[in-house]
Motif scaffolding. Structure first.
Motif, mmCIF file in Angstrom:
data_model
loop_
_atom_site.group_PDB
_atom_site.id
_atom_site.type_symbol
_atom_site.label_atom_id
_atom_site.label_comp_id
_atom_site.label_asym_id
_atom_site.label_seq_id
_atom_site.Cartn_x
_atom_site.Cartn_y
_atom_site.Cartn_z
ATOM 1 N N GLU A 15 0.840 -1.204 0.000
ATOM 2 C CA GLU A 15 0.000 0.000 0.000
ATOM 3 C C GLU A 15 0.873 1.252 0.000
ATOM 4 O OE1 GLU A 15 -3.144 2.488 -0.199
ATOM 5 O OE2 GLU A 15 -3.285 0.315 -0.358
ATOM 6 N N VAL A 16 1.899 1.259 0.822
ATOM 7 C CA VAL A 16 2.818 2.400 0.894
ATOM 8 C C VAL A 16 3.545 2.581 -0.441
ATOM 9 C CG1 VAL A 16 4.928 3.240 1.997
ATOM 10 C CG2 VAL A 16 3.084 2.313 3.390
ATOM 11 N N SER A 17 3.971 1.474 -1.029
ATOM 12 C CA SER A 17 4.646 1.521 -2.325
ATOM 13 C C SER A 17 3.726 2.102 -3.397
ATOM 14 C CB SER A 17 5.096 0.117 -2.718
ATOM 15 O OG SER A 17 5.626 0.110 -4.012
ATOM 16 N N ALA A 21 4.119 5.652 -5.571
ATOM 17 C CA ALA A 21 4.041 5.703 -7.035
ATOM 18 C C ALA A 21 2.966 6.701 -7.477
ATOM 19 C CB ALA A 21 3.760 4.320 -7.607
ATOM 20 N N GLN A 22 1.843 6.730 -6.755
ATOM 21 C CA GLN A 22 0.787 7.700 -7.068
ATOM 22 C C GLN A 22 1.285 9.130 -6.866
ATOM 23 O OE1 GLN A 22 -2.541 6.386 -4.560
ATOM 24 N NE2 GLN A 22 -3.758 6.207 -6.427
ATOM 25 N N ALA A 23 2.027 9.357 -5.800
ATOM 26 C CA ALA A 23 2.563 10.691 -5.528
ATOM 27 C C ALA A 23 3.546 11.116 -6.621
ATOM 28 C CB ALA A 23 3.242 10.719 -4.160
ATOM 29 N N VAL A 87 9.440 14.853 -19.526
ATOM 30 C CA VAL A 87 8.408 14.585 -18.511
ATOM 31 C C VAL A 87 7.486 13.458 -18.973
ATOM 32 C CG1 VAL A 87 6.346 15.547 -17.391
ATOM 33 C CG2 VAL A 87 8.467 16.853 -17.415
ATOM 34 N N LEU A 88 7.104 13.471 -20.242
ATOM 35 C CA LEU A 88 6.225 12.420 -20.759
ATOM 36 C C LEU A 88 6.913 11.051 -20.715
ATOM 37 C CD1 LEU A 88 4.556 14.282 -23.762
ATOM 38 C CD2 LEU A 88 3.532 13.726 -21.544
ATOM 39 N N ALA A 89 8.212 11.026 -20.982
ATOM 40 C CA ALA A 89 8.956 9.769 -20.888
ATOM 41 C C ALA A 89 9.003 9.283 -19.441
ATOM 42 C CB ALA A 89 10.370 9.949 -21.441
ATOM 43 N N ARG A 90 9.236 10.218 -18.512
ATOM 44 C CA ARG A 90 9.245 9.846 -17.097
ATOM 45 C C ARG A 90 7.861 9.395 -16.650
ATOM 46 N NH1 ARG A 90 11.420 15.097 -14.859
ATOM 47 N NH2 ARG A 90 10.406 14.412 -12.965
ATOM 48 N N GLN A 91 6.809 10.013 -17.195
ATOM 49 C CA GLN A 91 5.447 9.595 -16.864
ATOM 50 C C GLN A 91 5.197 8.158 -17.301
ATOM 51 O OE1 GLN A 91 2.939 12.544 -18.744
ATOM 52 N NE2 GLN A 91 2.207 13.250 -16.758
ATOM 53 N N GLU A 92 5.681 7.802 -18.471
ATOM 54 C CA GLU A 92 5.457 6.445 -18.961
ATOM 55 C C GLU A 92 6.154 5.430 -18.058
ATOM 56 O OE1 GLU A 92 3.696 3.538 -20.884
ATOM 57 O OE2 GLU A 92 3.248 5.654 -21.107
ATOM 58 N N THR A 93 7.372 5.740 -17.655
ATOM 59 C CA THR A 93 8.093 4.864 -16.725
ATOM 60 C C THR A 93 7.336 4.770 -15.405
ATOM 61 O OG1 THR A 93 10.191 5.480 -17.734
ATOM 62 C CG2 THR A 93 10.292 4.533 -15.525
ATOM 63 N N LEU A 98 3.565 2.307 -11.489
ATOM 64 C CA LEU A 98 2.286 2.442 -10.795
ATOM 65 C C LEU A 98 1.400 1.227 -11.065
ATOM 66 C CD1 LEU A 98 0.482 4.294 -9.067
ATOM 67 C CD2 LEU A 98 -0.270 5.381 -11.174
ATOM 68 N N SER A 99 1.386 0.777 -12.296
ATOM 69 C CA SER A 99 0.579 -0.388 -12.652
ATOM 70 C C SER A 99 1.058 -1.641 -11.914
ATOM 71 C CB SER A 99 0.662 -0.607 -14.164
ATOM 72 O OG SER A 99 -0.014 -1.768 -14.540
ATOM 73 N N LYS A 100 2.371 -1.841 -11.897
ATOM 74 C CA LYS A 100 2.920 -2.999 -11.181
ATOM 75 C C LYS A 100 2.643 -2.892 -9.686
ATOM 76 C CE LYS A 100 6.619 -4.117 -14.396
ATOM 77 N NZ LYS A 100 8.079 -4.178 -14.589
ATOM 78 N N SER A 101 2.800 -1.692 -9.170
ATOM 79 C CA SER A 101 2.567 -1.467 -7.745
ATOM 80 C C SER A 101 1.107 -1.725 -7.390
ATOM 81 C CB SER A 101 2.970 -0.043 -7.388
ATOM 82 O OG SER A 101 2.814 0.203 -6.032
ATOM 83 N N PHE A 102 0.202 -1.308 -8.266
ATOM 84 C CA PHE A 102 -1.224 -1.540 -8.047
ATOM 85 C C PHE A 102 -1.514 -3.040 -8.000
ATOM 86 C CE2 PHE A 102 -5.482 -2.354 -9.760
ATOM 87 C CZ PHE A 102 -6.250 -1.670 -8.833
ATOM 88 N N GLY A 103 -0.956 -3.778 -8.955
ATOM 89 C CA GLY A 103 -1.162 -5.225 -8.990
ATOM 90 C C GLY A 103 -0.623 -5.911 -7.744
#
Length: 126
Positions: A15-17, A21-23, A87-93, A98-103
């Motif tokens: 949850e913290v992770s 990632a959301q932040a 910034v867009l490249a960093r967003q994709e990373t 974030l997706s992995k963290s959510f899973g």
């Protein structure tokens, strides 16, 4: 530490992770919005100057300041676009993280819930 406590600790860690990632994503979204606003501001200023009624013999035009101003605007736009691309490249990373963290968070929560319900069930053996 028993298995139930380990799974709860794992769920809390995931949850913290996820929140971290959301932040990070929120920060990058803010940077993107700021850059896009700066680009709009420059474009709006160019439009305002283009539609403004100015005499041909205006001192800025005679001195070539308008030409230099347009060159400066083009340079600023190029710099902002380069920053935006980074910034867009960093967003994709970050989106992948974030997706992995959510899973991981979902799986850890499911394991913790299963462990919790298994701990509450009485053991009926005949």
């Amino acid at each position: 530490m028993n298995d139930r406590r380990k799974t709860l600790a794992l769920a809390k860690l995931m949850e913290v992770s996820f929140q971290a990632a959301q932040a990070d994503m929120a920060k990058l979204n803010g940077e993107e919005a700021q850059l896009r606003q700066r680009m709009r501001d420059l474009t709006d200023e160019v439009s305002r100057r283009a539609t403004a009624m100015r005499p041909i013999d205006e001192p800025a035009t005679i001195a070539g300041a308008d030409l230099r101003w347009h060159c400066w605007i083009d340079q600023r736009k190029a710099k902002i676009n380069a920053e935006l691309a980074r910034v867009l490249a960093r967003q994709e990373t970050c989106r992948i993280r974030l997706s992995k963290s959510f899973g991981k968070r979902q799986i850890a929560a499911a394991i913790a819930a299963k462990s919790d319900s298994a701990a509450r069930k009485p053991d009926y053996e005949s």
